[in-house]
Write a protein that holds these residues in place. Structure first.
Motif: not given
Length: 494
Positions: A67-68, A186-187, A306-308, A315-318
């Motif tokens: 997903g990331n 975060l990773i 989150v990107v959408s 940043r959406s991953n964090a």
């Protein structure tokens, strides 16, 4: 099924008294103090649970890092479409092996540890995939290598702990899963910035580094995990518990639940038949399939959602980790309450109720222009997406009638989770994006189905317990009196 009050008061008191020596059983003869047992349980928690948590951490990290990767041009670099990606996720969920049948023979340290090393190698090699065929093969292999870990780990936990300690330990075990969800974003935020280093994409570095870490965890598990409560020794001979402590570990679990006595390394056909024909498991499995399917969707597409909303690609991953940290806390709370109150059904009911409510909220907001509100509801649905799952698993395990049946029951639970992942991977289709109104409608329908299933589970045990109570307490009193007479204990009917 919950014990009747009379049985809990009298049989519980009987079981806490050591039998007379003429029983001829070492397990029956050994005695210990409450403080001694408390220290020993704490020691088990420091030896057994952390290694299982680490195993679950790397499993979820390696399962969910795709997903990331999607936020780092994964589709373009590999050469696949979103719908082809969904097919690959389905293949990963098809990987099912008879894990606990092997666990019976070789023990947890070798079997679980080797599984971790195997899928870690797959994760490393998937960094170099190109094209649809390579993608599908790596997802299938990853699913095969990972599929046996959770049922083997859950069954192993039941071997070390008593019944009223199981829900809390299942919840602690699932900390590995939820910590991975909370930290993987975060990773990934840091690793994905490595795009271009040595000519590799950020998602390739993500798979390589996380895969190598997984192999390290697997090797550590093999070296240090104890064989069993009766033989708490690592593969290299290091002994974690004294001989007396090992006797107490075995005795306390078997006195609490004699069905955990594993007299051979083969599962009897009757145990398999009892598990597969147990109608009481149906509502539990429906809950598992319907409830976990939306959770699988959120793991794969959470950062993309989150990107959408208008947030940055990396940043959406964090940002997705916020809900996962809340999930971790709610998971611990539910496991603690379930064991403290000895009420697993109502606790699971409350968790699923909130889950359904926030899912409906997300569906109502998909056309909203308020990005902050949409992100808030997405964040709030995550803490309740799976926190009821370990409680449901403990609930199922406690109602198994033998060690073999318990093992098969845990395998059925994970098969249900795999089916849920297959459904969840198809909820968000390319033509439905980026808002996914049909996908969110499917999520709402599934959470409503899970709410109905957990309601049925609660009702069926209430009905069965009431039916048992209506038979009268005469038979129960006779059994208790017989036990007291056998053990030379006084008993007075109330």
């Amino acid at each position: 099924m919950s014990e009747k009050v009379l049985e809990k008061e009298v049989v519980g008191a009987v079981d806490n008294v050591a039998p007379t020596p003429d029983t001829g059983s070492d397990i029956d003869q050994i005695e210990w103090t409450a403080e001694e047992e408390k220290r020993l349980v704490r020691k088990v928690g420091l030896v057994v649970i952390p290694l299982l948590i680490m195993g679950f951490f790397v499993l979820q990290m390696d399962r969910g890092n795709i997903g990331n990767a999607l936020t780092d041009f994964f589709f373009r670099d590999v050469g696949i479409t979103q719908n082809q990606f969904n097919i690959g996720q389905n293949l990963m969920s098809l990987g099912i092996i008879p894990s606990n049948l092997v666990l019976y023979r070789v023990g947890p340290s070798l079997w679980i540890g080797c599984q971790i090393v195997a899928w870690g190698m797959v994760v490393v090699f998937q960094a170099f995939q190109k094209g649809l065929a390579a993608f599908l093969v790596t997802r299938l292999l990853l699913g095969l290598c990972e599929s046996g870990f959770i049922p083997a780990a859950l069954y192993t936990i039941t071997r070390w702990y008593t019944r009223n300690e199981t829900s809390k330990r299942f919840s602690w075990f699932f900390i590995g899963n939820m910590t991975a969800n909370a930290t993987s974003g975060l990773i990934a935020y840091g690793i994905l910035h490595m795009r271009g280093v040595q000519g590799l994409a950020g998602w390739q570095w993500l798979f390589i580094l996380e895969g190598l870490f997984t192999i390290f965890v697997g090797a550590t598990f093999i070296c240090f995990f104890p064989k069993s409560p009766s033989e708490p020794v690592s593969i290299f001979g290091y002994r974690y518990f004294t001989e007396r402590e090992a006797q107490i570990l075995t005795a306390r679990v078997l006195r609490d639940d004699p069905t955990k006595a594993q007299k051979n390394k083969h599962m009897r056909w009757k145990e398999i038949k009892d598990a597969l024909t147990n109608w009481k498991l149906i509502s539990h499995l429906v809950l598992t399939v319907a409830g976990l399917a939306p959770a699988a969707t959120l793991v794969s597409y959470g950062p993309t959602l989150v990107v959408s909303f208008g947030f940055g690609r990396l940043r959406s991953n964090a940002l997705m980790s916020i809900g996962s940290w809340l999930q971790l806390l709610s998971n611990l709370l539910m496991g603690y309450v379930a064991d403290k109150w000895d009420k697993r059904g109502p606790v699971a009911f409350v968790g699923v109720l909130f889950y359904m409510g926030f899912a409906i909220g997300n569906r109502l907001l998909i056309f909203s222009d308020n990005a902050g509100l949409r992100f808030a509801f997405l964040t709030l649905v995550i803490p309740f997406a799976v926190n009821w799952h370990p409680v449901n698993g403990a609930w199922m395990a406690l109602n198994a009638q033998s060690a073999g049946e318990r093992s098969i029951t845990m395998a059925l639970l994970i098969m249900g989770a795999n089916v849920a992942a297959m459904i969840g991977s198809q909820l968000f289709q390319q033509e439905d994006g980026p808002l996914y109104p049909k996908g969110w409608a499917g999520i709402v329908a599934l959470t409503v189905a899970s709410f109905l299933a957990v309601s049925v589970s609660n009702w069926q045990y209430w009905w069965l317990n009431r039916r048992e109570a209506e038979k009268g307490v005469t038979e129960t009193k006779w059994k208790i009196a017989a036990q007291c007479q056998l053990r030379g204990l006084p008993w007075r009917a109330r």
